[in-house]
Design a protein around this motif. Structure first.
Motif, PDB file in Angstrom:
ATOM      1  N   VAL A  46      80.857 -47.021  79.498  1.00  0.00           N
ATOM      2  CA  VAL A  46      80.283 -45.407  80.463  1.00  0.00           C
ATOM      3  C   VAL A  46      79.067 -45.922  81.708  1.00  0.00           C
ATOM      4  O   VAL A  46      77.935 -47.005  81.116  1.00  0.00           O
ATOM      5  CB  VAL A  46      79.221 -44.666  79.629  1.00  0.00           C
ATOM      6  N   LYS A  48      77.410 -44.655  84.219  1.00  0.00           N
ATOM      7  CA  LYS A  48      76.398 -43.903  84.653  1.00  0.00           C
ATOM      8  C   LYS A  48      75.355 -44.541  85.195  1.00  0.00           C
ATOM      9  O   LYS A  48      74.889 -45.734  84.201  1.00  0.00           O
ATOM     10  CB  LYS A  48      76.156 -42.597  83.440  1.00  0.00           C
ATOM     11  N   ASN A  69      79.148 -38.945  84.078  1.00  0.00           N
ATOM     12  CA  ASN A  69      78.049 -38.246  83.184  1.00  0.00           C
ATOM     13  C   ASN A  69      77.535 -36.628  84.610  1.00  0.00           C
ATOM     14  O   ASN A  69      77.314 -35.573  83.965  1.00  0.00           O
ATOM     15  CB  ASN A  69      77.274 -37.690  82.335  1.00  0.00           C
ATOM     16  N   VAL A  91      82.410 -37.241  80.608  1.00  0.00           N
ATOM     17  CA  VAL A  91      81.698 -36.947  79.629  1.00  0.00           C
ATOM     18  C   VAL A  91      80.347 -35.735  79.327  1.00  0.00           C
ATOM     19  O   VAL A  91      79.707 -36.183  78.397  1.00  0.00           O
ATOM     20  CB  VAL A  91      81.825 -38.108  78.811  1.00  0.00           C
ATOM     21  N   MET A 180      85.915 -34.269  70.427  1.00  0.00           N
ATOM     22  CA  MET A 180      84.530 -35.033  70.919  1.00  0.00           C
ATOM     23  C   MET A 180      83.002 -34.670  70.783  1.00  0.00           C
ATOM     24  O   MET A 180      82.688 -33.353  70.747  1.00  0.00           O
ATOM     25  CB  MET A 180      83.933 -34.942  72.565  1.00  0.00           C
ATOM     26  N   VAL A 182      78.542 -36.408  70.281  1.00  0.00           N
ATOM     27  CA  VAL A 182      78.035 -37.136  70.000  1.00  0.00           C
ATOM     28  C   VAL A 182      77.124 -36.761  69.016  1.00  0.00           C
ATOM     29  O   VAL A 182      76.855 -35.480  68.729  1.00  0.00           O
ATOM     30  CB  VAL A 182      76.825 -37.090  71.657  1.00  0.00           C
ATOM     31  N   MET A 217      79.543 -44.285  70.078  1.00  0.00           N
ATOM     32  CA  MET A 217      78.345 -45.461  71.600  1.00  0.00           C
ATOM     33  C   MET A 217      78.331 -46.335  71.077  1.00  0.00           C
ATOM     34  O   MET A 217      78.642 -46.319  70.485  1.00  0.00           O
ATOM     35  CB  MET A 217      77.201 -43.478  71.698  1.00  0.00           C
ATOM     36  N   SER A 218      77.748 -47.009  72.162  1.00  0.00           N
ATOM     37  CA  SER A 218      77.180 -48.659  71.570  1.00  0.00           C
ATOM     38  C   SER A 218      76.551 -48.237  69.877  1.00  0.00           C
ATOM     39  O   SER A 218      77.232 -49.725  69.199  1.00  0.00           O
ATOM     40  CB  SER A 218      76.186 -48.272  72.492  1.00  0.00           C
ATOM     41  N   ARG A 233      83.220 -44.134  73.871  1.00  0.00           N
ATOM     42  CA  ARG A 233      82.734 -44.530  74.844  1.00  0.00           C
ATOM     43  C   ARG A 233      80.934 -45.446  74.862  1.00  0.00           C
ATOM     44  O   ARG A 233      80.101 -44.881  74.388  1.00  0.00           O
ATOM     45  CB  ARG A 233      82.503 -43.083  75.251  1.00  0.00           C
ATOM     46  N   ILE A 234      81.195 -46.168  75.706  1.00  0.00           N
ATOM     47  CA  ILE A 234      80.405 -47.011  75.134  1.00  0.00           C
ATOM     48  C   ILE A 234      79.517 -47.173  76.958  1.00  0.00           C
ATOM     49  O   ILE A 234      80.440 -48.011  77.228  1.00  0.00           O
ATOM     50  CB  ILE A 234      80.946 -48.720  75.335  1.00  0.00           C
ATOM     51  N   GLY A 235      78.602 -47.726  76.712  1.00  0.00           N
ATOM     52  CA  GLY A 235      77.910 -47.778  78.053  1.00  0.00           C
ATOM     53  C   GLY A 235      76.761 -49.574  77.440  1.00  0.00           C
ATOM     54  O   GLY A 235      77.093 -49.999  78.037  1.00  0.00           O
ATOM     55  N   SER A 236      75.451 -48.684  77.510  1.00  0.00           N
ATOM     56  CA  SER A 236      74.257 -49.502  77.343  1.00  0.00           C
ATOM     57  C   SER A 236      74.881 -51.317  76.801  1.00  0.00           C
ATOM     58  O   SER A 236      74.263 -52.018  77.282  1.00  0.00           O
ATOM     59  CB  SER A 236      73.518 -48.633  76.967  1.00  0.00           C
ATOM     60  N   ARG A 242      70.162 -48.757  81.458  1.00  0.00           N
ATOM     61  CA  ARG A 242      70.485 -48.500  82.048  1.00  0.00           C
ATOM     62  C   ARG A 242      69.115 -47.681  83.213  1.00  0.00           C
ATOM     63  O   ARG A 242      67.848 -47.628  82.717  1.00  0.00           O
ATOM     64  CB  ARG A 242      70.819 -46.266  81.883  1.00  0.00           C
TER      65      ARG A 242
HETATM   66  C1  LIG Z   1      75.581 -41.978  78.022  1.00  0.00           C
HETATM   67  C2  LIG Z   1      76.840 -41.798  77.186  1.00  0.00           C
HETATM   68  C3  LIG Z   1      77.474 -42.921  76.839  1.00  0.00           C
HETATM   69  C4  LIG Z   1      77.429 -44.045  76.214  1.00  0.00           C
HETATM   70  O1  LIG Z   1      75.898 -44.232  75.036  1.00  0.00           O
HETATM   71  P1  LIG Z   1      75.590 -45.837  74.488  1.00  0.00           P
HETATM   72  O2  LIG Z   1      74.458 -44.930  74.205  1.00  0.00           O
HETATM   73  O3  LIG Z   1      74.682 -45.972  76.527  1.00  0.00           O
HETATM   74  O4  LIG Z   1      76.311 -46.413  74.495  1.00  0.00           O
HETATM   75  C5  LIG Z   1      78.255 -42.154  75.986  1.00  0.00           C
HETATM   76  N1  LIG Z   1      78.787 -40.637  75.174  1.00  0.00           N
HETATM   77  C6  LIG Z   1      78.202 -40.093  76.163  1.00  0.00           C
HETATM   78  C7  LIG Z   1      78.416 -38.338  76.819  1.00  0.00           C
HETATM   79  C8  LIG Z   1      77.234 -39.963  77.280  1.00  0.00           C
HETATM   80  O5  LIG Z   1      76.687 -39.614  77.899  1.00  0.00           O
END
Ligand SMILES: *Cc1c(COP(=O)(O)O)cnc(C)c1O
Length: 246
Positions: A46, A48, A69, A91, A180, A182, A217-218, A233-236, A242
């Protein structure tokens, strides 16, 4: 690129490469611990709020799936990076009026949570298919696992999943992929993902091919893998925190 930029770029590549490898190791260990043989879950990075240049670096490191997103940002980045042939996963919460834009670049939408949005996506994808011949879009039904309506982070109520699933399954140009969620903030992710697994198994009883579970997620990817996540879905943990841009 001048020398200073090149050094900076190499340093960023090294950081991304190391963090990506660490996340891939976590995924491998968690899958092994869960006794999951066969394909590992799909890693969606992810991106964003992070610049297109980071996505280019990630692509060079083997990343094929990226998540965004916000439509405006995703549209801009996917256009700029079109030649990389990445799969773009939407997402975030999605307004029906943005469907027309999203279908121009999205491989999958993970946040389908109401009938009106299915209508919008179906119309938009039909028009786009006429124009460009694009393929169908994978759709995940986003489920809210929050008991507390005040802490709502988007998603359909679990009771609404069957109606949404039936509508998606009969929509042209859309493929019902699965569910899906969160994990609610401050909740216990194991409880949440167990609930999601049960929702998924009720869904596949009616729609045997809708086996995807987008969760993790992370902070909670290990727990999500334990409860059957097929898409993470891995971002940070890969990109770092961010940057605060508007
Ligand atoms: C930002 C986001 C993620 C990633 O989250 P991290 O905690 O940064 O890994 C995953 N899913 C959705 C829907 C997000 O908005």
């Amino acid at each position: 690129m001048d020398e200073g930029r090149a050094v900076e770029d190499a340093a960023r590549v090294a950081v991304l490469s190391e963090r990506l490898a660490a996340v891939r190791r976590r995924i491998g260990s968690a899958a092994e611990a869960a006794g999951r043989t066969g394909d590992l879950p799909t890693l969606i990075v992810v991106t964003k709020f992070h610049p297109a240049e980071d996505i280019r670096r990630l692509a060079a490191l083997g990343v094929r799936d990226v998540g965004e997103n916000r439509d405006q940002e995703a549209a801009r980045k996917s256009t700029e990076l079109a030649e990389l042939g990445l799969k773009w996963h939407f997402v975030g919460q999605l307004q029906s009026k943005k469907a027309k834009s999203v279908v121009r670049y999205a491989h999958a939408v993970h946040s389908v949570d109401r009938l009106q949005l299915v209508d919008g996506l179906e119309r938009a994808v039909a028009a786009e298919q006429d124009k460009t011949g694009r393929g169908p879009i994978d759709c995940f039904i986003q489920v809210s696992l929050d008991d507390d309506a005040g802490a709502h982070r988007g998603g359909a109520a679990p009771a609404d999943v069957p109606v949404l699933a039936a509508r998606l399954a009969s929509a042209d140009g859309l493929v019902l992929a699965g569910v899906m969620a969160v994990a609610p903030l401050g909740g216990r992710p194991a409880e949440s993902f167990e609930k999601l697994a049960a929702i998924s198994s009720r869904l596949t009883a009616d729609h045997p091919s809708a086996t995807a579970i987008s969760a993790g997620m992370s902070q909670d990817l290990e727990v999500a893998i334990r409860f059957g996540a097929t898409h993470l879905r891995i971002g940070s943990d890969i990109l770092g925190s961010r940057p605060t841009v508007g």
